[in-house]
Design a protein around this motif. Structure first.
Motif, PDB file in Angstrom:
ATOM      1  N   GLY A  16       9.681  19.648   1.435  1.00 55.79           N
ATOM      2  CA  GLY A  16      10.051  18.926   2.650  1.00 55.79           C
ATOM      3  C   GLY A  16       8.869  18.569   3.525  1.00 55.79           C
ATOM      4  O   GLY A  16       8.874  17.536   4.206  1.00 55.79           O
ATOM      5  N   ASN A  17       7.836  19.409   3.525  1.00 57.73           N
ATOM      6  CA  ASN A  17       6.661  19.166   4.356  1.00 57.73           C
ATOM      7  C   ASN A  17       5.462  18.668   3.555  1.00 57.73           C
ATOM      8  O   ASN A  17       4.354  18.636   4.079  1.00 57.73           O
ATOM      9  N   CYS A  18       5.681  18.300   2.295  1.00 51.75           N
ATOM     10  CA  CYS A  18       4.602  17.697   1.515  1.00 51.75           C
ATOM     11  C   CYS A  18       4.302  16.295   2.055  1.00 51.75           C
ATOM     12  O   CYS A  18       5.203  15.572   2.488  1.00 51.75           O
ATOM     13  N   SER A  19       3.044  15.904   1.996  1.00 54.53           N
ATOM     14  CA  SER A  19       2.682  14.544   2.390  1.00 54.53           C
ATOM     15  C   SER A  19       3.142  13.563   1.323  1.00 54.53           C
ATOM     16  O   SER A  19       3.488  13.938   0.202  1.00 54.53           O
ATOM     17  N   ALA A  20       3.153  12.287   1.684  1.00 50.53           N
ATOM     18  CA  ALA A  20       3.547  11.252   0.725  1.00 50.53           C
ATOM     19  C   ALA A  20       2.618  11.258  -0.485  1.00 50.53           C
ATOM     20  O   ALA A  20       3.059  11.049  -1.624  1.00 50.53           O
ATOM     21  N   HIS A  21       1.343  11.511  -0.239  1.00 52.03           N
ATOM     22  CA  HIS A  21       0.368  11.574  -1.330  1.00 52.03           C
ATOM     23  C   HIS A  21       0.708  12.722  -2.288  1.00 52.03           C
ATOM     24  O   HIS A  21       0.639  12.560  -3.513  1.00 52.03           O
ATOM     25  N   ASN A  22       1.072  13.877  -1.734  1.00 50.50           N
ATOM     26  CA  ASN A  22       1.424  15.024  -2.566  1.00 50.50           C
ATOM     27  C   ASN A  22       2.666  14.740  -3.401  1.00 50.50           C
ATOM     28  O   ASN A  22       2.722  15.065  -4.586  1.00 50.50           O
ATOM     29  N   ARG A  23       3.646  14.115  -2.799  1.00 46.77           N
ATOM     30  CA  ARG A  23       4.894  13.836  -3.515  1.00 46.77           C
ATOM     31  C   ARG A  23       4.664  12.841  -4.647  1.00 46.77           C
ATOM     32  O   ARG A  23       5.241  12.979  -5.726  1.00 46.77           O
ATOM     33  N   LYS A  24       3.827  11.851  -4.400  1.00 47.93           N
ATOM     34  CA  LYS A  24       3.528  10.873  -5.455  1.00 47.93           C
ATOM     35  C   LYS A  24       2.817  11.540  -6.624  1.00 47.93           C
ATOM     36  O   LYS A  24       3.086  11.224  -7.792  1.00 47.93           O
ATOM     37  N   ALA A  25       1.908  12.462  -6.319  1.00 45.45           N
ATOM     38  CA  ALA A  25       1.186  13.166  -7.386  1.00 45.45           C
ATOM     39  C   ALA A  25       2.147  13.987  -8.237  1.00 45.45           C
ATOM     40  O   ALA A  25       2.031  14.026  -9.466  1.00 45.45           O
ATOM     41  N   LEU A  26       3.117  14.631  -7.592  1.00 42.98           N
ATOM     42  CA  LEU A  26       4.095  15.415  -8.329  1.00 42.98           C
ATOM     43  C   LEU A  26       5.004  14.527  -9.177  1.00 42.98           C
ATOM     44  O   LEU A  26       5.285  14.825 -10.342  1.00 42.98           O
ATOM     45  N   GLN A  27       5.436  13.408  -8.594  1.00 47.77           N
ATOM     46  CA  GLN A  27       6.351  12.531  -9.308  1.00 47.77           C
ATOM     47  C   GLN A  27       5.656  11.819 -10.468  1.00 47.77           C
ATOM     48  O   GLN A  27       6.305  11.486 -11.469  1.00 47.77           O
ATOM     49  N   ARG A  28       4.350  11.593 -10.357  1.00 48.71           N
ATOM     50  CA  ARG A  28       3.609  10.981 -11.471  1.00 48.71           C
ATOM     51  C   ARG A  28       3.686  11.851 -12.722  1.00 48.71           C
ATOM     52  O   ARG A  28       3.743  11.329 -13.846  1.00 48.71           O
ATOM     53  N   VAL A  29       3.653  13.149 -12.530  1.00 50.02           N
ATOM     54  CA  VAL A  29       3.762  14.053 -13.668  1.00 50.02           C
ATOM     55  C   VAL A  29       5.126  13.899 -14.331  1.00 50.02           C
ATOM     56  O   VAL A  29       5.247  13.879 -15.557  1.00 50.02           O
ATOM     57  N   THR A  61      -3.243  22.048  -1.112  1.00 49.44           N
ATOM     58  CA  THR A  61      -3.865  23.001  -2.036  1.00 49.44           C
ATOM     59  C   THR A  61      -2.862  23.453  -3.090  1.00 49.44           C
ATOM     60  O   THR A  61      -3.180  23.514  -4.283  1.00 49.44           O
ATOM     61  N   HIS A  62      -1.647  23.767  -2.651  1.00 50.32           N
ATOM     62  CA  HIS A  62      -0.623  24.214  -3.593  1.00 50.32           C
ATOM     63  C   HIS A  62      -0.233  23.093  -4.555  1.00 50.32           C
ATOM     64  O   HIS A  62      -0.096  23.310  -5.762  1.00 50.32           O
ATOM     65  N   THR A  63      -0.080  21.878  -4.029  1.00 51.89           N
ATOM     66  CA  THR A  63       0.304  20.747  -4.868  1.00 51.89           C
ATOM     67  C   THR A  63      -0.759  20.458  -5.918  1.00 51.89           C
ATOM     68  O   THR A  63      -0.441  20.239  -7.095  1.00 51.89           O
ATOM     69  N   ASP A  64      -2.022  20.444  -5.508  1.00 55.32           N
ATOM     70  CA  ASP A  64      -3.112  20.189  -6.458  1.00 55.32           C
ATOM     71  C   ASP A  64      -3.105  21.231  -7.573  1.00 55.32           C
ATOM     72  O   ASP A  64      -3.362  20.906  -8.749  1.00 55.32           O
ATOM     73  N   SER A  65      -2.808  22.471  -7.217  1.00 53.93           N
ATOM     74  CA  SER A  65      -2.817  23.547  -8.205  1.00 53.93           C
ATOM     75  C   SER A  65      -1.704  23.377  -9.230  1.00 53.93           C
ATOM     76  O   SER A  65      -1.939  23.489 -10.443  1.00 53.93           O
ATOM     77  N   ILE A  66      -0.490  23.088  -8.775  1.00 53.18           N
ATOM     78  CA  ILE A  66       0.619  22.997  -9.723  1.00 53.18           C
ATOM     79  C   ILE A  66       0.563  21.699 -10.529  1.00 53.18           C
ATOM     80  O   ILE A  66       0.994  21.667 -11.683  1.00 53.18           O
ATOM     81  N   VAL A  67       0.005  20.628  -9.940  1.00 52.22           N
ATOM     82  CA  VAL A  67      -0.157  19.389 -10.709  1.00 52.22           C
ATOM     83  C   VAL A  67      -1.138  19.621 -11.858  1.00 52.22           C
ATOM     84  O   VAL A  67      -0.906  19.188 -12.995  1.00 52.22           O
ATOM     85  N   LYS A  68      -2.227  20.316 -11.571  1.00 55.86           N
ATOM     86  CA  LYS A  68      -3.211  20.617 -12.612  1.00 55.86           C
ATOM     87  C   LYS A  68      -2.594  21.464 -13.719  1.00 55.86           C
ATOM     88  O   LYS A  68      -2.799  21.204 -14.917  1.00 55.86           O
ATOM     89  N   LYS A  69      -1.815  22.477 -13.339  1.00 50.83           N
ATOM     90  CA  LYS A  69      -1.184  23.334 -14.343  1.00 50.83           C
ATOM     91  C   LYS A  69      -0.152  22.553 -15.152  1.00 50.83           C
ATOM     92  O   LYS A  69      -0.040  22.728 -16.369  1.00 50.83           O
ATOM     93  N   ALA A  70       0.618  21.678 -14.488  1.00 55.93           N
ATOM     94  CA  ALA A  70       1.629  20.891 -15.190  1.00 55.93           C
ATOM     95  C   ALA A  70       0.986  19.908 -16.159  1.00 55.93           C
ATOM     96  O   ALA A  70       1.497  19.672 -17.256  1.00 55.93           O
ATOM     97  N   GLN A  71      -0.153  19.326 -15.775  1.00 54.45           N
ATOM     98  CA  GLN A  71      -0.844  18.384 -16.666  1.00 54.45           C
ATOM     99  C   GLN A  71      -1.358  19.079 -17.919  1.00 54.45           C
ATOM    100  O   GLN A  71      -1.369  18.489 -19.008  1.00 54.45           O
TER     101      GLN A  71
END
Length: 285
Positions: free
Chosen positions: A193-206, A143-153
């Motif tokens: 540290g506890n983000c899933s691989a999917h979450n980390r990839k979404a962050l790194q894509r940005v 939930t947190h990752t989705d929120s910050i990815v959206k804001k960063a985009q």
């Protein structure tokens, strides 16, 4: 007394001004001294039970209770005591904004009676935003990752516009670090540290997308995470008053600069900031 009493307050509508009303309660808004006065005013709002903690940040207050052997007496008494303290100190709890979240990883979960404040039931939620961080009852970070990815985009769009206006790569990189990286790296030591691989990839894509726009190399989030964990660990070690200072226990004098590892029985704890920080400290010694 001159600072706290006799402040006139008026309402202006167009050219019309209301009759002045003199206030003798509260602190003037916008003054540097006001937050300090509020902190002093709420200084005695503390937990009464050892199993509970009261976390205060400005006017935001959170009660954290550890439930052992299904005994919620201390936790519920803490909530009741907080309500009494507010009444005695002329503060009103906004029950509509108050939420309760239960973190329970047991296979057989039991029913928890609702919490009441002033006769109103406190809403129970599975996630809530605490000081800008989305926390869930499962302690995952999707939930947190989705929120910050959206804001960063959304801010990445501004980065593209600035490139069209002809800004230099250096200026674009500065804009990225101020407006986008600051979002991606916010509280990174706690959650990455506890983000899933999917979450980390979404962050790194940005980051990769911003890198193509700026035309310069940007630091990977993994490197930012490692650097900030190390820096934060050093700050905690130097601060004897930090609540986590006791978790960094030096080993014997023969192994100067080394710290005792914390035993971890779950992956969640193994990937937490503290174990990561201790490993970094020991490896950099």
């Amino acid at each position: 007394m001159d600072f706290l009493t006799g402040h006139p307050q008026v309402v202006r509508v167009g050219n019309n001004i209301s009759t002045p009303l003199f206030l003798n309660t509260g602190a003037p808004q916008g003054y540097v001294l006001s937050p300090l006065l509020y902190s002093l005013f709420t200084h005695d709002c503390v937990a009464t039970h050892a199993s509970n903690s009261i976390i205060k940040f400005a006017d935001d207050t959170t009660v954290v209770g550890l439930i052992t052997n299904n005994d919620e007496t201390a936790y519920r008494e803490e909530v009741r005591a907080l309500g009494v303290w507010c009444q005695e100190n002329n503060l009103t709890l906004n029950v509509n904004k108050t939420k309760e979240m239960i973190v329970d990883f047991r296979k057989q979960q039991r029913e928890h009676p609702p919490i009441h404040i002033d006769g109103t039931v406190v809403e129970r939620v599975v996630s809530f935003k605490f000081l800008g961080i989305h926390i869930t009852d499962k302690l995952n970070w999707s939930t947190h990752t989705d929120s910050i990815v959206k804001k960063a985009q959304q801010r990445r769009f501004n980065l593209r516009r600035l490139k069209k206006f002809g800004l230099s790569p250096k200026a674009l990189t500065n804009f990225y670090r101020c407006t986008i990286e600051s979002i991606l790296a916010g509280c990174i030591t706690a959650c990455y540290g506890n983000c899933s691989a999917h979450n980390r990839k979404a962050l790194q894509r940005v980051v990769r997308s911003a890198q193509r726009i700026t035309g310069g190399k940007l630091p990977a989030l993994q490197d930012t995470y490692t650097t900030r964990c190390y820096r934060k660990a050093i700050k905690i070690i130097k601060d004897n008053n930090h609540p986590s200072h006791c978790l960094f226990t030096p080993l014997s004098s023969r192994r100067q600069g080394q710290y005792r590892c914390i035993k971890a029985g779950t992956e969640r704890l193994k990937n937490s900031f503290y174990l990561k920080a201790i490993r970094l400290l020991n490896s950099n010694h």
